[in-house]
Design a protein around this motif. Structure first.
Motif, PDB file in Angstrom:
ATOM      1  N   ALA A   1      -1.329 -19.213  -8.124  1.00  0.00           N
ATOM      2  CA  ALA A   1      -1.231 -17.804  -7.714  1.00  0.00           C
ATOM      3  C   ALA A   1      -1.832 -16.894  -8.779  1.00  0.00           C
ATOM      4  O   ALA A   1      -2.420 -15.864  -8.472  1.00  0.00           O
ATOM      5  CB  ALA A   1       0.231 -17.430  -7.454  1.00  0.00           C
TER       6      ALA A   1
ATOM      7  N   PRO B   1      -6.598 -17.379 -10.355  1.00  0.00           N
ATOM      8  CA  PRO B   1      -7.750 -16.771  -9.682  1.00  0.00           C
ATOM      9  C   PRO B   1      -7.753 -15.236  -9.795  1.00  0.00           C
ATOM     10  O   PRO B   1      -8.824 -14.618  -9.825  1.00  0.00           O
ATOM     11  CB  PRO B   1      -7.588 -17.217  -8.226  1.00  0.00           C
ATOM     12  CG  PRO B   1      -6.771 -18.470  -8.305  1.00  0.00           C
ATOM     13  CD  PRO B   1      -5.816 -18.227  -9.439  1.00  0.00           C
ATOM     14  N   ARG B   2      -6.585 -14.640  -9.877  1.00  0.00           N
ATOM     15  CA  ARG B   2      -6.534 -13.184 -10.057  1.00  0.00           C
ATOM     16  C   ARG B   2      -7.088 -12.820 -11.434  1.00  0.00           C
ATOM     17  O   ARG B   2      -7.852 -11.862 -11.581  1.00  0.00           O
ATOM     18  CB  ARG B   2      -5.098 -12.667  -9.888  1.00  0.00           C
ATOM     19  CG  ARG B   2      -5.004 -11.148  -9.820  1.00  0.00           C
ATOM     20  CD  ARG B   2      -3.567 -10.683  -9.582  1.00  0.00           C
ATOM     21  NE  ARG B   2      -3.489  -9.232  -9.483  1.00  0.00           N
ATOM     22  CZ  ARG B   2      -3.512  -8.550  -8.344  1.00  0.00           C
ATOM     23  NH1 ARG B   2      -3.627  -9.183  -7.199  1.00  0.00           N
ATOM     24  NH2 ARG B   2      -3.429  -7.226  -8.345  1.00  0.00           N
TER      25      ARG B   2
ATOM     26  N   ALA C   1     -10.857 -13.182 -11.341  1.00  0.00           N
ATOM     27  CA  ALA C   1     -11.513 -12.051 -10.674  1.00  0.00           C
ATOM     28  C   ALA C   1     -11.634 -10.877 -11.641  1.00  0.00           C
ATOM     29  O   ALA C   1     -12.671 -10.220 -11.724  1.00  0.00           O
ATOM     30  CB  ALA C   1     -10.728 -11.640  -9.427  1.00  0.00           C
ATOM     31  N   LYS C   2     -10.575 -10.629 -12.405  1.00  0.00           N
ATOM     32  CA  LYS C   2     -10.599  -9.518 -13.367  1.00  0.00           C
ATOM     33  C   LYS C   2     -11.643  -9.751 -14.462  1.00  0.00           C
ATOM     34  O   LYS C   2     -12.205  -8.802 -15.002  1.00  0.00           O
ATOM     35  CB  LYS C   2      -9.213  -9.337 -14.008  1.00  0.00           C
ATOM     36  CG  LYS C   2      -8.196  -8.763 -13.060  1.00  0.00           C
ATOM     37  CD  LYS C   2      -8.504  -7.296 -12.807  1.00  0.00           C
ATOM     38  CE  LYS C   2      -7.541  -6.706 -11.798  1.00  0.00           C
ATOM     39  NZ  LYS C   2      -8.124  -5.532 -11.136  1.00  0.00           N
TER      40      LYS C   2
ATOM     41  N   GLN D   1      -6.276 -14.690  -3.858  1.00  0.00           N
ATOM     42  CA  GLN D   1      -5.891 -14.181  -5.171  1.00  0.00           C
ATOM     43  C   GLN D   1      -7.027 -13.351  -5.765  1.00  0.00           C
ATOM     44  O   GLN D   1      -6.787 -12.328  -6.424  1.00  0.00           O
ATOM     45  CB  GLN D   1      -5.575 -15.344  -6.113  1.00  0.00           C
ATOM     46  CG  GLN D   1      -4.366 -16.213  -5.740  1.00  0.00           C
ATOM     47  CD  GLN D   1      -4.726 -17.344  -4.799  1.00  0.00           C
ATOM     48  OE1 GLN D   1      -5.458 -17.149  -3.845  1.00  0.00           O
ATOM     49  NE2 GLN D   1      -4.209 -18.526  -5.060  1.00  0.00           N
ATOM     50  N   MET D   2      -8.260 -13.802  -5.558  1.00  0.00           N
ATOM     51  CA  MET D   2      -9.398 -13.082  -6.145  1.00  0.00           C
ATOM     52  C   MET D   2      -9.644 -11.758  -5.420  1.00  0.00           C
ATOM     53  O   MET D   2      -9.987 -10.762  -6.050  1.00  0.00           O
ATOM     54  CB  MET D   2     -10.651 -13.964  -6.136  1.00  0.00           C
ATOM     55  CG  MET D   2     -10.467 -15.215  -7.003  1.00  0.00           C
ATOM     56  SD  MET D   2     -11.973 -16.157  -7.264  1.00  0.00           S
ATOM     57  CE  MET D   2     -12.788 -15.179  -8.534  1.00  0.00           C
TER      58      MET D   2
ATOM     59  N   GLY E   1      -7.356  -9.965  -4.110  1.00  0.00           N
ATOM     60  CA  GLY E   1      -6.310  -9.116  -4.683  1.00  0.00           C
ATOM     61  C   GLY E   1      -6.730  -8.581  -6.043  1.00  0.00           C
ATOM     62  O   GLY E   1      -6.523  -7.414  -6.368  1.00  0.00           O
ATOM     63  N   GLY E   2      -7.359  -9.450  -6.830  1.00  0.00           N
ATOM     64  CA  GLY E   2      -7.821  -9.051  -8.159  1.00  0.00           C
ATOM     65  C   GLY E   2      -8.908  -7.991  -8.079  1.00  0.00           C
ATOM     66  O   GLY E   2      -8.867  -6.984  -8.783  1.00  0.00           O
ATOM     67  N   TYR E   3      -9.888  -8.217  -7.193  1.00  0.00           N
ATOM     68  CA  TYR E   3     -10.997  -7.264  -7.102  1.00  0.00           C
ATOM     69  C   TYR E   3     -10.544  -5.899  -6.573  1.00  0.00           C
ATOM     70  O   TYR E   3     -11.039  -4.865  -7.004  1.00  0.00           O
ATOM     71  CB  TYR E   3     -12.127  -7.822  -6.226  1.00  0.00           C
ATOM     72  CG  TYR E   3     -12.945  -8.864  -6.946  1.00  0.00           C
ATOM     73  CD1 TYR E   3     -13.579  -8.552  -8.149  1.00  0.00           C
ATOM     74  CD2 TYR E   3     -13.063 -10.157  -6.466  1.00  0.00           C
ATOM     75  CE1 TYR E   3     -14.304  -9.503  -8.842  1.00  0.00           C
ATOM     76  CE2 TYR E   3     -13.791 -11.117  -7.153  1.00  0.00           C
ATOM     77  CZ  TYR E   3     -14.412 -10.783  -8.337  1.00  0.00           C
ATOM     78  OH  TYR E   3     -15.118 -11.712  -9.032  1.00  0.00           O
TER      79      TYR E   3
ATOM     80  N   ASP F   1      -7.390  -4.800  -6.671  1.00  0.00           N
ATOM     81  CA  ASP F   1      -6.164  -4.353  -7.316  1.00  0.00           C
ATOM     82  C   ASP F   1      -5.052  -4.154  -6.303  1.00  0.00           C
ATOM     83  O   ASP F   1      -4.242  -3.226  -6.430  1.00  0.00           O
ATOM     84  CB  ASP F   1      -6.399  -3.045  -8.091  1.00  0.00           C
ATOM     85  CG  ASP F   1      -6.475  -3.323  -9.575  1.00  0.00           C
ATOM     86  OD1 ASP F   1      -5.700  -4.175 -10.038  1.00  0.00           O
ATOM     87  OD2 ASP F   1      -7.330  -2.711 -10.249  1.00  0.00           O
TER      88      ASP F   1
END
Lengths: 333, 253
Positions: A120, A123-124, A127-128, B134-135, B137-139, B141
């Protein structure tokens, strides 16, 4: 290879070292009380990459865990972030912390175990950082070349990661655990910041309680499938498991039929296990299940259907009615 | 009412035993049965159920891939999505297409289409990455509810039950948000023939990655794809005693 050397030289110059210089951040997985075993497997992967290993311990009450981790063999530094924002270990709160840590220390690799937590979160983070993450690796060839499975474990992919920061989740069963002893890393505070996310709120966890060993790290696993016919009948497997000090798992069919909770599911989309002994009871052996257990050292299958695909991977097969065979096995052990 | 973007991927059917190409560059896909990624069917179903509860106004199904990706979008439309977007990517670019690219495309489209919710499967059963939601969500925010087994929507506040390693976890999130579906979220419906016919009339917008300005540079170089080591064939034992004997011999009991 040449590019790898070239990059190494470049990085080395920056640090004024001749040797190859990698630096890895391992995100510790814990529950505010104990370090989860997967963290020790991730540490082992980090050691394989080489260079310095730093561990980030974040939680709302994690000083004790940080101390335990600092004793792990091969860890050079432990960064501790204790903050109420990390209650429930939400990726929305942890990601900015990891990014702040990365900005400060410039790691070449960021690792965590490929668990529900790691999957979870990472990958976040990737991306950042705008890098492509690599999931669930089973091998490390060089600091930028990794091995992982695709198609439910039916193919093995070797890939080279071109991004400058490698964000990687590690399959626990593919790496030996590093012992939590023999080391004496320094604990330092992680970068401070306002990490609380206003977008998401942790409400509660409902964990299945069990005295048996944890599924992914158990030496022996006894699993039941659709052939168990009911949740009640799983008692047969619990008795057998208790005799063997084994964990109990299940196929997707058994979970979908409501026999057992979903966190027991072994397979492509559940847990990946690789125990010394895996006993599959009333499990046909669908592709998705095999993906979760076929790296077990010894596989035993008990199934009344001699054509069941599970017999193709089983070292020892018993074509028998499980309702007779399992009690007999339990009694004779 | 919310607008939902659902990402759907065309993958080799889950029941197919895949074969690795002899030159180790990948797996054989030509002439092999493909269908919608099972987790994405669950994503569409969840969106359609929200629409049936009048929590959602419009469902947009998006797929990135070659021409055949349109079949997957049609399936989504037949299940109840309102319109489709096909981001056409083929050839070498599709070979190196990864969650990082797809998540950028979906994040862009979520903004362009003014979506309040993005729902996609927790993983594709071909690359097994488990990264895209997840990505996104990251891009964007946006908060991300991964591995959902239950989603309740109360006027823009989502109560999400997630499947985690030790059991279940409940979180609350504000929309806009991203959700990734686990198996237990729902039982996807079959598209009925009338709905399949109706789906043929629903619009599919075709766009190219260039239209979105997403950088498609390959971040990962595939070095090889190989067969996993085969297990040695085992033996069928006549009775429990022999089994216990074998296990004792090997020191397991």
């Amino acid at each position: 290879m040449f590019t790898a050397c070239f990059r190494t030289l470049k990085v080395s110059n920056k640090y004024g070292l001749l040797a190859r210089y990698e630096s890895t951040l391992v995100i510790a997985e814990h529950n505010n009380e104990i370090v989860l075993p997967i963290t020790c497997n991730a540490l082992s992967a980090a050691k394989k990459i080489g260079g310095d290993v730093t561990v980030l311990v974040a939680g709302n009450k994690c000083k004790k865990v940080a101390e335990t981790v600092s004793k792990a063999n091969g860890v050079s530094k432990v960064l501790v972030a204790e903050n109420d924002a990390f209650k429930g270990f939400l990726p929305e709160a942890l990601t900015p912390l990891i990014i702040a840590t990365q900005n400060q220390h410039k790691f070449t690799h960021i690792l965590a175990g490929a668990t529900a937590f790691g999957k979870a979160l990472l990958p976040r983070v990737a991306a950042k950082l705008d890098v492509s993450p690599v999931s669930d690796i089973i091998g490390i060839k060089t600091a930028d070349t990794f091995v992982r499975t695709i198609y439910a474990g039916n193919a093995i992919q070797t890939l080279k990661c071109k991004d400058n920061v490698k964000v990687i989740s590690v399959r626990g069963t593919a790496f030996e655990a590093v012992p939590l002893e023999g080391g004496s890393a320094k604990c330092e505070p992680a970068p401070n910041g306002e990490y609380k996310s206003s977008l998401v709120e942790f409400v509660k966890q409902e964990l299945s309680k069990s005295d048996r060993p944890e599924l992914t790290s158990a030496k022996i696993v006894v699993s039941g499938g659709r052939g168990m016919k009911s949740g009640e009948n799983f008692k047969l497997l619990y008795s057998l498991a208790d005799k063997l000090n084994a964990a109990v798992g299940a196929s997707r069919a058994a979970v979908d039929a409501g026999f057992v909770p979903n966190d027991l599911q072994v397979g492509q989309t559940g847990k990946i296990v690789a125990p010394d002994l895996y006993i599959a009871v009333g499990i046909s052996g669908a592709i998705q299940h095999l993906a979760g257990m076929k790296d077990s050292k010894i596989i035993v299958a008990i199934n009344k259907d001699p054509e069941a695909p599970i017999f193709q991977v089983a070292d020892y097969g018993l074509v028998a009615d499980l309702f007779k065979a399992v009690p007999e096995l339990t009694e004779k052990l | 009412m919310a607008r939902v973007l659902v990402g759907v991927k065309r993958v080799i059917d889950y029941a197919v035993k895949i074969r690795v190409k002899p030159d180790k560059t990948g797996v054989i896909t030509d002439g092999v049965k493909h269908s919608m990624n099972p987790f994405d069917e669950i994503a569409i179903e969840e969106a359609v159920r929200m629409k049936e509860k009048k929590l959602v106004q419009e469902i947009i199904a998006v797929s990135c891939g070659p021409t055949q990706a349109q079949d997957t979008i049609r399936t989504a439309l037949a299940m109840g999505a309102d319109k489709g977007i096909h981001v056409e990517i083929s050839g070498a670019e599709y070979e190196t297409l990864q969650p990082i690219h797809v998540s950028k495309i979906l994040a862009k489209l979520a903004q362009e289409e003014k979506a309040d919710l993005v729902i996609i499967g927790k993983q594709a059963i071909d690359d097994d990455c488990n990264q895209t939601a997840q990505m996104i969500g990251g891009y964007l925010d946006w908060p991300t509810g991964t591995f959902c087994s239950k989603v309740e929507n109360n006027n823009g506040e989502l109560t999400v039950t997630r499947e985690i390693d030790g059991g279940l976890e409940v979180i609350k999130m504000k929309m806009p948000a991203v959700l990734s579906t686990d198996l237990r979220l729902n039982e996807p419906r079959y598209a009925t023939l009338p709905n399949i016919m109706k789906a043929k009339k629903k619009p599919i917008k075709k766009i190219t990655p260039k239209d979105l300005g997403v950088d498609f540079a390959a971040r990962i170089e595939m070095l090889s794809v190989e067969e996993p080591p085969a297990r040695k064939g085992g033996v069928i034992l006549p009775d429990i005693d022999t089994l216990i004997g074998k296990l004792k011999e090997a020191g397991h009991v």
